[in-house]
Design a protein around this motif. Structure first.
Motif, PDB file in Angstrom:
ATOM      1  N   PRO A 271       0.811  -1.227   0.000  1.00 55.83           N
ATOM      2  CA  PRO A 271       0.000   0.000   0.000  1.00 55.83           C
ATOM      3  C   PRO A 271       0.841   1.273   0.000  1.00 55.83           C
ATOM      4  O   PRO A 271       0.343   2.334  -0.354  1.00 55.83           O
ATOM      5  CB  PRO A 271      -0.807  -0.117   1.300  1.00 55.83           C
ATOM      6  N   ASN A 272       2.135   1.175   0.407  1.00 53.85           N
ATOM      7  CA  ASN A 272       2.963   2.377   0.413  1.00 53.85           C
ATOM      8  C   ASN A 272       3.601   2.660  -0.943  1.00 53.85           C
ATOM      9  O   ASN A 272       4.434   3.562  -1.075  1.00 53.85           O
ATOM     10  CB  ASN A 272       4.044   2.294   1.504  1.00 53.85           C
ATOM     11  N   GLY A 273       3.231   1.866  -1.970  1.00 50.22           N
ATOM     12  CA  GLY A 273       3.703   2.127  -3.317  1.00 50.22           C
ATOM     13  C   GLY A 273       4.968   1.403  -3.706  1.00 50.22           C
ATOM     14  O   GLY A 273       5.430   1.523  -4.846  1.00 50.22           O
ATOM     15  N   VAL A 274       5.558   0.628  -2.785  1.00 52.41           N
ATOM     16  CA  VAL A 274       6.773  -0.117  -3.107  1.00 52.41           C
ATOM     17  C   VAL A 274       6.408  -1.302  -4.005  1.00 52.41           C
ATOM     18  O   VAL A 274       5.557  -2.116  -3.642  1.00 52.41           O
ATOM     19  CB  VAL A 274       7.462  -0.614  -1.824  1.00 52.41           C
ATOM     20  N   PRO A 275       7.030  -1.409  -5.184  1.00 50.85           N
ATOM     21  CA  PRO A 275       6.720  -2.548  -6.064  1.00 50.85           C
ATOM     22  C   PRO A 275       7.362  -3.828  -5.554  1.00 50.85           C
ATOM     23  O   PRO A 275       8.401  -3.813  -4.899  1.00 50.85           O
ATOM     24  CB  PRO A 275       7.322  -2.127  -7.405  1.00 50.85           C
ATOM     25  N   THR A 276       6.729  -4.940  -5.847  1.00 51.31           N
ATOM     26  CA  THR A 276       7.228  -6.256  -5.452  1.00 51.31           C
ATOM     27  C   THR A 276       7.974  -6.882  -6.623  1.00 51.31           C
ATOM     28  O   THR A 276       7.545  -6.760  -7.772  1.00 51.31           O
ATOM     29  CB  THR A 276       6.044  -7.153  -5.044  1.00 51.31           C
ATOM     30  N   GLN A 311       6.254   6.924   6.537  1.00 48.03           N
ATOM     31  CA  GLN A 311       7.057   7.943   7.217  1.00 48.03           C
ATOM     32  C   GLN A 311       6.680   8.054   8.690  1.00 48.03           C
ATOM     33  O   GLN A 311       7.541   8.301   9.538  1.00 48.03           O
ATOM     34  CB  GLN A 311       6.894   9.297   6.507  1.00 48.03           C
ATOM     35  N   ASP A 312       5.401   7.847   9.006  1.00 50.36           N
ATOM     36  CA  ASP A 312       4.991   7.868  10.409  1.00 50.36           C
ATOM     37  C   ASP A 312       5.651   6.723  11.181  1.00 50.36           C
ATOM     38  O   ASP A 312       6.117   6.912  12.313  1.00 50.36           O
ATOM     39  CB  ASP A 312       3.473   7.760  10.527  1.00 50.36           C
ATOM     40  N   PHE A 313       5.676   5.535  10.575  1.00 42.84           N
ATOM     41  CA  PHE A 313       6.319   4.410  11.255  1.00 42.84           C
ATOM     42  C   PHE A 313       7.810   4.679  11.419  1.00 42.84           C
ATOM     43  O   PHE A 313       8.403   4.341  12.451  1.00 42.84           O
ATOM     44  CB  PHE A 313       6.096   3.113  10.481  1.00 42.84           C
ATOM     45  N   LEU A 314       8.426   5.332  10.438  1.00 41.87           N
ATOM     46  CA  LEU A 314       9.841   5.666  10.534  1.00 41.87           C
ATOM     47  C   LEU A 314      10.093   6.648  11.674  1.00 41.87           C
ATOM     48  O   LEU A 314      11.075   6.516  12.418  1.00 41.87           O
ATOM     49  CB  LEU A 314      10.324   6.246   9.209  1.00 41.87           C
ATOM     50  N   VAL A 315       9.225   7.623  11.844  1.00 43.39           N
ATOM     51  CA  VAL A 315       9.365   8.561  12.976  1.00 43.39           C
ATOM     52  C   VAL A 315       9.217   7.813  14.292  1.00 43.39           C
ATOM     53  O   VAL A 315       9.992   8.030  15.245  1.00 43.39           O
ATOM     54  CB  VAL A 315       8.327   9.703  12.873  1.00 43.39           C
ATOM     55  N   TYR A 316       8.255   6.895  14.366  1.00 35.53           N
ATOM     56  CA  TYR A 316       8.063   6.125  15.596  1.00 35.53           C
ATOM     57  C   TYR A 316       9.271   5.241  15.882  1.00 35.53           C
ATOM     58  O   TYR A 316       9.708   5.103  17.025  1.00 35.53           O
ATOM     59  CB  TYR A 316       6.799   5.279  15.490  1.00 35.53           C
ATOM     60  N   LEU A 343      22.691   2.454  12.077  1.00 33.22           N
ATOM     61  CA  LEU A 343      21.242   2.508  11.924  1.00 33.22           C
ATOM     62  C   LEU A 343      20.602   3.147  13.148  1.00 33.22           C
ATOM     63  O   LEU A 343      19.749   4.035  13.023  1.00 33.22           O
ATOM     64  CB  LEU A 343      20.679   1.103  11.702  1.00 33.22           C
ATOM     65  N   SER A 344      21.000   2.712  14.344  1.00 31.49           N
ATOM     66  CA  SER A 344      20.419   3.273  15.570  1.00 31.49           C
ATOM     67  C   SER A 344      20.682   4.770  15.668  1.00 31.49           C
ATOM     68  O   SER A 344      19.783   5.553  16.010  1.00 31.49           O
ATOM     69  CB  SER A 344      20.997   2.569  16.793  1.00 31.49           C
ATOM     70  N   GLN A 345      21.909   5.181  15.363  1.00 27.35           N
ATOM     71  CA  GLN A 345      22.234   6.608  15.450  1.00 27.35           C
ATOM     72  C   GLN A 345      21.499   7.402  14.385  1.00 27.35           C
ATOM     73  O   GLN A 345      21.023   8.520  14.642  1.00 27.35           O
ATOM     74  CB  GLN A 345      23.739   6.801  15.328  1.00 27.35           C
ATOM     75  N   GLY A 346      21.383   6.838  13.188  1.00 26.48           N
ATOM     76  CA  GLY A 346      20.654   7.542  12.136  1.00 26.48           C
ATOM     77  C   GLY A 346      19.186   7.716  12.478  1.00 26.48           C
ATOM     78  O   GLY A 346      18.609   8.782  12.247  1.00 26.48           O
ATOM     79  N   LEU A 347      18.567   6.673  13.040  1.00 26.11           N
ATOM     80  CA  LEU A 347      17.170   6.776  13.458  1.00 26.11           C
ATOM     81  C   LEU A 347      17.004   7.847  14.527  1.00 26.11           C
ATOM     82  O   LEU A 347      16.064   8.652  14.490  1.00 26.11           O
ATOM     83  CB  LEU A 347      16.689   5.424  13.987  1.00 26.11           C
ATOM     84  N   PRO A 404      21.192   7.459   5.033  1.00 29.65           N
ATOM     85  CA  PRO A 404      20.157   7.773   4.025  1.00 29.65           C
ATOM     86  C   PRO A 404      19.946   6.636   3.030  1.00 29.65           C
ATOM     87  O   PRO A 404      18.799   6.305   2.688  1.00 29.65           O
ATOM     88  CB  PRO A 404      20.705   9.025   3.341  1.00 29.65           C
ATOM     89  N   ALA A 405      21.029   6.027   2.558  1.00 31.28           N
ATOM     90  CA  ALA A 405      20.893   4.906   1.620  1.00 31.28           C
ATOM     91  C   ALA A 405      20.327   3.681   2.324  1.00 31.28           C
ATOM     92  O   ALA A 405      19.496   2.949   1.753  1.00 31.28           O
ATOM     93  CB  ALA A 405      22.250   4.576   1.002  1.00 31.28           C
ATOM     94  N   LEU A 406      20.768   3.445   3.567  1.00 31.81           N
ATOM     95  CA  LEU A 406      20.314   2.265   4.303  1.00 31.81           C
ATOM     96  C   LEU A 406      18.821   2.317   4.571  1.00 31.81           C
ATOM     97  O   LEU A 406      18.094   1.328   4.338  1.00 31.81           O
ATOM     98  CB  LEU A 406      21.085   2.151   5.620  1.00 31.81           C
ATOM     99  N   VAL A 407      18.321   3.434   5.041  1.00 30.78           N
ATOM    100  CA  VAL A 407      16.897   3.495   5.368  1.00 30.78           C
ATOM    101  C   VAL A 407      16.054   3.404   4.100  1.00 30.78           C
ATOM    102  O   VAL A 407      14.963   2.806   4.101  1.00 30.78           O
ATOM    103  CB  VAL A 407      16.573   4.751   6.199  1.00 30.78           C
ATOM    104  N   GLU A 408      16.553   3.937   2.990  1.00 32.68           N
ATOM    105  CA  GLU A 408      15.835   3.795   1.722  1.00 32.68           C
ATOM    106  C   GLU A 408      15.755   2.323   1.320  1.00 32.68           C
ATOM    107  O   GLU A 408      14.704   1.842   0.866  1.00 32.68           O
ATOM    108  CB  GLU A 408      16.541   4.610   0.638  1.00 32.68           C
TER     109      GLU A 408
END
Length: 475
Positions: A271-276, A311-316, A343-347, A404-408
């Motif tokens: 539903p978030n638009g990511v193709p499978t 993006q909301d889940f990413l903020v959480y 990853l932890s520091q980037g979040l 930035p690349a990792l979270v993408e």
């Protein structure tokens, strides 16, 4: 068969420990039955499982710590005498809890976590603790400066996360089942990567998770990863015998498919638009066709999430990292958030930029249940991929990748599982196919309404009977 088997085909390496010993090819239910009949002893099963772990550990790197002298669990229950492991983000008395982090020195737990007490009531014998990525944030079990947990089907690839250590041991045949927990897919993702069954229960079905029960949105559920549907069903029945939540319909012991004909929705793109990718899409389509052959009605469905959900889940997710950084000294007096991984520091840093969005994020996440319920109108289950693409190679999702690349990359991979964590609904990953090039498992996911575990398990039993899950020792 040899005590440990590795096969190399070009660059492909497979590792497993199935052999002619006390464990044989039993699942947990089968091994417990053999112990009850006196064909093998619980001590013998623990000894042989420990030997199997030693055989594969040099290649898989799945174990965090061993128990010096494993004590048998309760002398009764469906898993009496079955050897297992606890994930290293959950306290087991006498063992340190490290949460996969190098930011502190863990100390031995003084008592068992509530879920561990529930798990022990099933009769299991705990042999140690399994590795996870730092604080369970990543969908792969990899580290800065340490060996990753490797996939026994192909050791160049990820075992998934965050319950990657548990999944690797079970898939390799070292133990029949192992503890896992799921805050965004961490039971279902490694199950999909390693060809296992992974059930995330309804929120509140098992005892509340010690780490998440005080959070504004409790996204974590505990459970197991297993090689058979009946093991996951037996675990849930045992957990319910220990503590049944009166607010949820009882599940009981599910022992096979139901004769009931279900209405099942399916979707192949997130539903978030990511193709499978094509292989995963084919696995879902083939599973839908199998369910239709079994007499169920299968139809496309739309899940109209708020477009801000990802993006909301990413903020959480960032909020959780921020809170861990702020309260880390409760884990160890030497806790230093500067030693948290990339990853932890980037979040955390991302959250500090967007903290002002927190009230709106929480409101919208809590409203996700409305869209979920709307999608289920007239349906019993929804079939989707577990992940948007097949299991990546080690390094693709490493915490050493710039944030930035990792979270993408993570958001392009983990596109389906978090919805059930936010809504609190049950969801089940089962093996469905394998990749053509590497022979890696591909999982598909069935999701249900709150309290719908019985329907999930019955459908999974039917799929397992119709298309038996591929076994690593037979390939």
């Amino acid at each position: 068969m040899t005590t440990s088997e590795e096969r190399t085909r070009g660059e492909r390496t497979r590792v497993h420990a199935f052999r002619d010993d006390a464990l044989g090819e039993h699942d947990a239910v089968g091994l417990a039955a053999a112990i009850r009949r006196g064909e093998v002893g619980a001590a013998e099963a623990a000894r042989d499982a420990a030997e199997r772990v030693r055989q594969v550990e040099a290649r898989l790197h799945a174990v965090q710590v061993y128990v010096d002298a494993p004590a048998p669990g309760a002398g009764f229950g469906p898993f009496a005498g079955v050897p297992t492991f606890v994930k290293d983000n959950t306290d087991h008395r006498g063992l340190p809890t490290g949460h996969g982090s190098a930011a502190f020195t863990p100390r031995a737990a003084r008592r068992d976590a509530p879920f561990v007490r529930q798990f022990l009531s099933s009769g299991v014998t705990v042999l140690g603790k399994t590795r996870l990525p730092e604080f369970g944030f990543s969908p792969t079990t990899e580290y800065d400066g340490a060996e990753p947990v490797r996939n026994p089907w192909h050791t160049d690839h990820s075992a998934g996360g965050s319950s990657g250590g548990s999944a690797a041991l079970v898939a390799a045949g070292a133990v029949p089942i192992a503890h896992a927990n799921d805050g965004g897919g961490s039971i279902r993702i490694p199950a999909a990567c390693c060809g296992l069954v992974g059930l995330k229960p309804t929120r509140g079905r098992v005892v509340p998770n010690a780490q998440s029960r005080r959070l504004p949105v409790d996204i974590v559920s505990d459970g197991i990863v297993s090689r058979t549907v009946r093991d996951s069903a037996a675990f849930l029945a045992a957990a319910e015998s220990y503590r049944r939540n009166p607010e949820l319909p009882p599940v009981g012991l599910v022992e096979g498919p139901s004769g009931r004909r279900l209405r099942i929705g399916f979707l192949t793109d997130s539903p978030n638009g990511v193709p499978t990718d094509a292989a995963t899409r084919a696995a879902v389509t083939e599973t839908a066709a199998t369910l239709e052959r079994l007499g169920h009605t299968v139809q496309p469905v739309e899940l109209a999430l708020d477009p801000r959900f990802t993006q909301d889940f990413l903020v959480y997710w960032g909020l959780l990292s921020f809170l861990l950084g702020a309260t880390g000294r409760t884990l160890g007096t030497d806790f230093d958030r500067r030693r948290m991984d990339g990853l932890s520091q980037g979040l955390r840093e991302s959250y500090l930029e967007h903290w002002h969005r927190t009230p709106g994020v929480l409101r919208r996440l809590k409203r996700t249940k409305v869209a979920y319920a709307a999608a289920f109108r007239g349906l019993d289950l929804i079939l989707t991929p577990v992940l948007a693409h097949t299991t990546p190679r080690i390094g693709h999702l490493s915490p050493a990748v710039p944030y930035p690349a990792l979270v993408e990359r993570i958001l392009a991979y983990v596109a389906f599982t978090p919805i059930n964590n936010v809504v609190g609904t049950p969801s089940l990953s089962v093996p469905a196919a394998r990749t053509t090039e590497d022979g890696l498992p591909i999982g598909v996911m069935l999701s249900a309404r709150p309290g719908g575990e019985r329907t999930l398990l019955e459908a999974a039993f039917a799929l397992e009977a119709e298309r038996p899950f591929r076994r690593i020792q037979d390939v």
